[in-house]
Write an enzyme that holds these catalytic residues in place. Structure first.
Site, short mmCIF file in Angstrom:
data_model
loop_
_atom_site.label_atom_id
_atom_site.label_comp_id
_atom_site.label_asym_id
_atom_site.label_seq_id
_atom_site.Cartn_x
_atom_site.Cartn_y
_atom_site.Cartn_z
N GLU A 134 35.95 50.79 63.94
CA GLU A 134 35.21 52.02 64.21
C GLU A 134 35.01 52.75 62.88
O GLU A 134 35.63 52.39 61.88
CB GLU A 134 35.98 52.90 65.20
N GLY A 138 39.49 50.67 60.26
CA GLY A 138 39.25 49.24 60.08
C GLY A 138 40.58 48.53 59.98
O GLY A 138 41.07 47.91 60.92
N SER A 139 41.21 48.72 58.81
CA SER A 139 42.53 48.10 58.61
C SER A 139 43.56 48.68 59.59
O SER A 139 44.38 47.95 60.14
CB SER A 139 43.00 48.35 57.18
N ASP A 257 45.58 35.39 64.19
CA ASP A 257 46.31 34.18 63.79
C ASP A 257 45.43 32.95 64.00
O ASP A 257 45.46 32.00 63.22
CB ASP A 257 47.58 34.00 64.64
N ARG A 285 22.99 18.44 32.10
CA ARG A 285 22.85 18.96 30.73
C ARG A 285 23.81 18.25 29.77
O ARG A 285 24.11 18.75 28.69
CB ARG A 285 23.11 20.47 30.73
N GLU A 383 38.32 40.36 59.21
CA GLU A 383 39.54 39.83 59.85
C GLU A 383 40.78 40.07 58.98
O GLU A 383 41.63 39.19 58.81
CB GLU A 383 39.34 38.36 60.23
C1 LIG Z 1 29.98 41.73 57.45
C2 LIG Z 1 31.13 42.29 58.22
C3 LIG Z 1 31.42 41.78 59.47
C4 LIG Z 1 32.47 42.33 60.23
N1 LIG Z 1 32.70 41.84 61.50
C5 LIG Z 1 33.60 42.48 62.29
C6 LIG Z 1 33.75 42.12 63.68
O1 LIG Z 1 33.14 41.17 64.17
N2 LIG Z 1 34.58 42.87 64.43
C7 LIG Z 1 35.29 43.93 63.94
O2 LIG Z 1 36.01 44.57 64.70
N3 LIG Z 1 35.19 44.27 62.63
C8 LIG Z 1 34.36 43.59 61.80
N4 LIG Z 1 34.23 43.95 60.47
C9 LIG Z 1 35.04 45.04 59.95
C10 LIG Z 1 36.13 44.56 59.03
O3 LIG Z 1 37.11 43.83 59.74
C11 LIG Z 1 36.69 45.77 58.31
O4 LIG Z 1 35.70 46.18 57.39
C12 LIG Z 1 37.99 45.50 57.61
O5 LIG Z 1 38.99 45.32 58.56
C13 LIG Z 1 38.41 46.63 56.67
O6 LIG Z 1 38.37 47.83 57.32
P1 LIG Z 1 37.60 49.09 56.66
O7 LIG Z 1 36.26 48.60 56.25
O8 LIG Z 1 37.67 50.24 57.60
O9 LIG Z 1 38.40 49.39 55.36
P2 LIG Z 1 39.66 50.35 55.18
O10 LIG Z 1 40.67 50.03 56.21
O11 LIG Z 1 39.16 51.74 55.09
O12 LIG Z 1 40.19 49.86 53.77
C14 LIG Z 1 39.52 50.18 52.55
C15 LIG Z 1 40.29 49.49 51.43
O13 LIG Z 1 41.66 49.95 51.42
C16 LIG Z 1 42.55 48.86 51.54
N5 LIG Z 1 43.71 49.24 52.36
C17 LIG Z 1 43.71 49.82 53.59
N6 LIG Z 1 44.97 50.01 54.03
C18 LIG Z 1 45.79 49.54 53.07
C19 LIG Z 1 47.22 49.43 52.91
N7 LIG Z 1 48.04 49.86 53.88
N8 LIG Z 1 47.69 48.89 51.77
C20 LIG Z 1 46.88 48.45 50.79
N9 LIG Z 1 45.53 48.51 50.86
C21 LIG Z 1 45.00 49.05 51.98
C22 LIG Z 1 41.76 47.77 52.22
O14 LIG Z 1 42.29 46.49 51.95
C23 LIG Z 1 40.38 47.98 51.62
O15 LIG Z 1 40.32 47.36 50.37
C24 LIG Z 1 33.24 43.39 59.70
C25 LIG Z 1 32.95 43.87 58.41
C26 LIG Z 1 31.93 43.34 57.68
C27 LIG Z 1 31.65 43.91 56.31
#
Ligand SMILES: Cc1cc2nc3c(=O)[nH]c(=O)nc-3n(C[C@H](O)[C@H](O)[C@H](O)COP(=O)(O)OP(=O)(O)OC[C@H]3O[C@@H](n4cnc5c(N)ncnc54)[C@H](O)[C@@H]3O)c2cc1C
Length: 406
Positions: A134, A138-139, A257, A285, A383
């Site tokens: 949402e 994400g994470s 998983d 080349r 993922e």
């Molecule tokens: C092309 C594409 C397809 C996707 N398909 C799907 C789908 O089918 N279904 C679905 O539900 N989602 C989907 N996603 C969403 C994707 O899974 C999320 O973008 C991803 O999980 C990261 O979440 P966020 O973008 O909110 O980043 P955030 O969670 O805001 O993170 C931003 C940055 O901070 C880092 N970070 C966050 N928390 C921590 C922590 N505790 N420690 C260290 N670093 C941290 C992250 O690694 C990242 O680098 C898709 C995204 C894209 C771009």
């Protein structure tokens, strides 16, 4: 004894997809990169017909046969790697149960698996998607705000999901389904999370927009708005007991998983494509890679190539191990996250090097190096990002809970 020989049934499957990858996907890769959101129907129909006539599956989320060990997941890794060598964006358009199906497999009852997945073995091509992310989460999946409220014999869903891979294909282009994660108790955090199946055509779910992206541009990435979207009680995957709240989040993790090795395999297919073309390009080349020569006598370019090949193999072995554990019905959380982290790093670095070492043609749209560099990065993001998967690994190895290490 460990055998690294590829079983014949895997070889046969790979031979078919190798021909599709080299003959069809590679030919169409540039077109579908430049015509974002156009559906590669020739590929879709070919894969769908093949899967109906042979029972083979080309996406994760396929049913697993029986309870004993099998080769299904390992075979799938080879298939996905090969298709992504052809083109990762087109591969992601492949019909079948996909990520949504993997969620049904991981969280559904036997009756639900039959009811929701039977459609992927008959009729016209269909897709399934999974909506977790949402705008504000994400994470941190536990922060989802989409709600599910029980009303008699229905659940009523409200909220907005973004970045849903295959969202349009599953809900608009086919009679597929979307697994939507929602909370039945916003105060309960991850304990309140539950997966709900929303079938195509259900009133109240609307695909609001398609994302324009850097890479994997053939694959549709959609936003879905849920407004009083009513689904039958039996569409809550798993036990209908709301009291059983521990299983929701575990179901989400079990889904990942199963699917993270598929993401790793796709990443490594792109990396192998880059290395193959790079070596061809350099050979034309007059640059030969002197394998077997002591490292200190190699040129910087040769060292780059052999390092990349070694890293590619390391990523591939980790991926096969994660898939093998699945085939053995054993836990694979650590291996699944490890292979995804490794493959994400390998593909990102390899494709950047491809652009660099091929010289100016590497940056030109005449060749596919620049496209592969754009396609690569997503494998380190969706993922579970590289950082999040590193956390998963660290917690498991060090014995910390997610509260203790975040
Ligand atoms: C092309 C594409 C397809 C996707 N398909 C799907 C789908 O089918 N279904 C679905 O539900 N989602 C989907 N996603 C969403 C994707 O899974 C999320 O973008 C991803 O999980 C990261 O979440 P966020 O973008 O909110 O980043 P955030 O969670 O805001 O993170 C931003 C940055 O901070 C880092 N970070 C966050 N928390 C921590 C922590 N505790 N420690 C260290 N670093 C941290 C992250 O690694 C990242 O680098 C898709 C995204 C894209 C771009």
């Amino acid at each position: 004894m460990i055998s690294f020989e590829q079983p014949r049934e895997i070889q046969e499957r790979v031979e078919f997809v190798r021909r599709v990858a080299a003959g069809l996907m590679r030919e169409q890769a540039r077109h579908f990169d430049e015509h974002e959101h156009e559906i590669p129907w020739e590929f879709v129909n070919l894969m769908w017909d093949r899967s109906l006539s042979t029972g083979e599956s080309f996406r994760s989320g396929a049913e697993r046969s029986g309870d004993g060990p099998s080769l299904a997941s390992q075979t799938l890794m080879h298939v996905i790697e090969t298709l992504s060598w052809g083109d990762a964006g087109i591969y992601l358009c492949g019909p079948g149960a996909g990520l949504g199906g993997a969620a049904v497999q991981a969280t559904g009852t036997p009756e639900q698996k039959e009811r929701f997945l039977a459609r992927y073995h008959e009729g016209k091509p269909k897709w399934a998607s999974m909506a977790m992310t949402e705008a504000h989460c994400g994470s941190d999946t536990a922060a989802i705000r989409t709600t599910a409220v029980r009303d008699g014999e229905h659940w009523v869903l409200n909220g907005e999901k973004i970045f849903v891979t295959g969202g349009h294909k599953s809900m608009v282009d086919s009679d597929g389904l979307m697994v939507v994660w929602a909370t039945v108790d916003p105060s309960a955090g991850r304990a309140g999370m539950k997966p709900f199946v929303v079938e195509a055509g259900t009133p109240g779910l609307r695909i609001a927009k398609l994302e324009r992206k850097m890479g994997i541009r053939a694959s549709d990435t959609a936003s879905a708005v849920l407004e009083n979207c009513r689904v039958p009680l039996g569409n809550l995957l798993g036990t209908p007991e709301v009291a059983d709240r521990t299983k929701g989040f575990k179901g989400a993790m079990a889904t990942f998983d199963a699917t993270r090795p598929s993401v790793a395999a796709s990443a490594l297919g792109i990396a192998r494509a880059t290395l193959d073309l790079l070596k061809e390009h350099l050979a034309a080349r007059g640059v030969k890679i002197r394998y077997g020569t002591p490292r200190h006598l190699l040129s910087a370019l040769e060292r780059d190539i052999v390092d990349m090949e070694a890293q590619l193999r390391a990523g591939w072995l980790l991926t096969l191990k994660a898939a093998w554990l699945m085939d053995e019905r054993r836990p694979n959380t650590v291996e699944s996250s490890m292979c995804k982290v490794k493959a994400g790093d390998v593909v990102t670095r390899t494709t950047q090097k491809g652009v660099e070492l091929a010289g100016p043609p590497g940056y030109s749209r005449r060749l596919l190096f620049e496209k592969w560099m754009r396609d690569a990065k997503i494998n380190d993001l969706f993922e579970g990002t590289g950082q999040i998967n590193r956390l998963v690994i660290a917690r498991r190895i060090l014995g910390y809970t997610s509260k203790e290490l975040k």
